[in-house]
Design a protein around this motif. Structure first.
Motif, PDB file in Angstrom:
ATOM      1  N   ASP A  66       0.868  -1.206  -0.040  1.00  0.00           N
ATOM      2  CA  ASP A  66      -0.162   0.427   0.058  1.00  0.00           C
ATOM      3  C   ASP A  66       0.682   1.271   0.242  1.00  0.00           C
ATOM      4  O   ASP A  66       0.611   2.205  -1.017  1.00  0.00           O
ATOM      5  N   SER A  69       2.216   1.969  -3.162  1.00  0.00           N
ATOM      6  CA  SER A  69       1.802   2.359  -4.455  1.00  0.00           C
ATOM      7  C   SER A  69       1.570   3.453  -4.370  1.00  0.00           C
ATOM      8  O   SER A  69       1.321   4.631  -4.922  1.00  0.00           O
ATOM      9  N   ASP A  70       0.895   4.325  -2.395  1.00  0.00           N
ATOM     10  CA  ASP A  70       0.935   5.410  -2.666  1.00  0.00           C
ATOM     11  C   ASP A  70       2.116   6.194  -3.176  1.00  0.00           C
ATOM     12  O   ASP A  70       2.345   7.764  -3.835  1.00  0.00           O
ATOM     13  N   ASN A  73       2.382   6.399  -6.944  1.00  0.00           N
ATOM     14  CA  ASN A  73       1.342   7.506  -7.539  1.00  0.00           C
ATOM     15  C   ASN A  73       2.111   9.451  -7.360  1.00  0.00           C
ATOM     16  O   ASN A  73       2.129   9.972  -7.833  1.00  0.00           O
ATOM     17  N   LEU A  74       3.004   8.961  -6.246  1.00  0.00           N
ATOM     18  CA  LEU A  74       3.614  10.598  -5.239  1.00  0.00           C
ATOM     19  C   LEU A  74       4.401  10.814  -7.017  1.00  0.00           C
ATOM     20  O   LEU A  74       4.559  11.962  -7.592  1.00  0.00           O
ATOM     21  N   LEU A  87       7.204  10.777   2.169  1.00  0.00           N
ATOM     22  CA  LEU A  87       5.502   9.448   2.777  1.00  0.00           C
ATOM     23  C   LEU A  87       6.563   8.694   3.018  1.00  0.00           C
ATOM     24  O   LEU A  87       5.706   7.518   4.128  1.00  0.00           O
ATOM     25  N   SER A  91       5.109   7.304   7.121  1.00  0.00           N
ATOM     26  CA  SER A  91       4.600   5.465   6.989  1.00  0.00           C
ATOM     27  C   SER A  91       4.872   5.157   7.815  1.00  0.00           C
ATOM     28  O   SER A  91       4.213   4.489   8.212  1.00  0.00           O
TER      29      SER A  91
END
Length: 296
Positions: A66, A69-70, A73-74, A87, A91
């Motif tokens: 997860d 994926s974040d 995308n960033l 990030l 996280s």
């Protein structure tokens, strides 16, 4: 000792980097670009893409996928490497703070889950400060160019609690960072281990409370050119002839005019010229140092 930062580096980051690399490669990014974003070699990217990496337990893998994926995308939406690093750090620490990773870390390190939870509990921000600073310090010590930037007075790296009441609320490096046989060496960070750099952050809390981390390095024409090439916002002060308390205030007061990436202290008689790199947190400071190094 198997600290949380060691657990993250050994057990989590290979899988996380691999998943980010796989996604970016599927989206058409070159291996060289992926390597630059992840801060690793192209050969390592190739290794990850071939599936050669350590896999954590399924529950942990799901959480890391997860995050991957974040982060992917960033990056794909134009985020910087600095944004990606932040990030990831946030996280992973959230997974510690909510207790999810404590079960796995406790088994890895041979400690109790309660000890892990107390370290990363929301109210126990001192533990988080130490871990973030230690993570950034480890990244700093791996940089082969850093020893050449350590000044004669040695470097210190500090990170303050929000609204610090004194130097006891600022974590720093005991005995400072030194170069031994061409390699940087430092003890683990502790609260109350600095007076000068910690004092700057305590003063800054009343001026620019968002700036909570600082690292000092040597000054020189090459460093000044690199600062300019890196596009840093910079100001100058002179602390030669001042007491320690006056010098601390002079550096901090410079921020009343504006917020700066770096402060050049031109020193004076008996005072070595230095550069202070500032950031909201240690990870940001290390990223700024790496930008500077690229322009040396």
């Amino acid at each position: 000792m198997r600290t949380p930062s060691v657990y993250v580096a050994e057990e989590l980051m290979p899988f996380l980097r691999a998943k980010i690399a796989e996604r970016l490669y599927r989206e058409g990014m070159k291996q060289s670009q992926i390597a630059e974003y992840l801060g690793i070699t192209q050969a390592m990217v190739s290794k990850y893409l071939s599936g050669r990496y350590k896999r954590p337990p399924a529950e942990v893998a799901g959480k890391l996928e997860d995050i991957a994926s974040d982060v992917s995308n960033l990056i794909l939406f134009g985020g910087s490497r600095e944004d990606a690093v932040l990030l990831v750090a946030r996280s992973v620490f959230e997974l510690f703070q909510d207790g999810f990773l404590c079960r796995f870390y406790a088994e890895y390190a041979g400690v109790s889950e309660e000890a892990c939870r107390s370290l990363f509990s929301i109210g126990s921000s001192r533990g988080e400060i130490l871990e973030v600073l230690n993570m950034a310090l480890n990244e700093l010590l791996k940089d082969e160019s850093f020893p050449s930037l350590i000044p004669e007075v040695r470097s210190n790296f500090a990170y303050a609690l929000p609204s610090p009441g004194g130097i006891e609320d600022v974590a720093a490096i005991p005995g400072r960072i030194t170069a031994v046989k061409g390699k940087a060496f430092a003890l683990p960070p502790e609260f109350g281990a600095s007076t000068f750099t910690a004092g700057i952050l305590v003063k800054l809390a009343g001026i620019r409370p968002d700036i909570r981390s600082v690292l000092n390095i040597r000054y020189g024409p090459d460093v000044e050119k690199a600062i300019e090439a890196a596009g840093f916002k910079v100001t100058r002060v002179k602390t030669g002839g001042l007491s320690e308390e006056e010098a601390v205030s002079t550096i901090a007061e410079a921020f009343r005019e504006d917020s700066y990436d770096a402060v050049i202290d031109i020193g004076g008689f008996g005072v070595e010229p230095l550069v202070y790199l500032f950031g909201k947190h240690p990870i940001e400071v290390v990223e700024k140092l790496k930008r500077l190094v690229k322009n040396l």
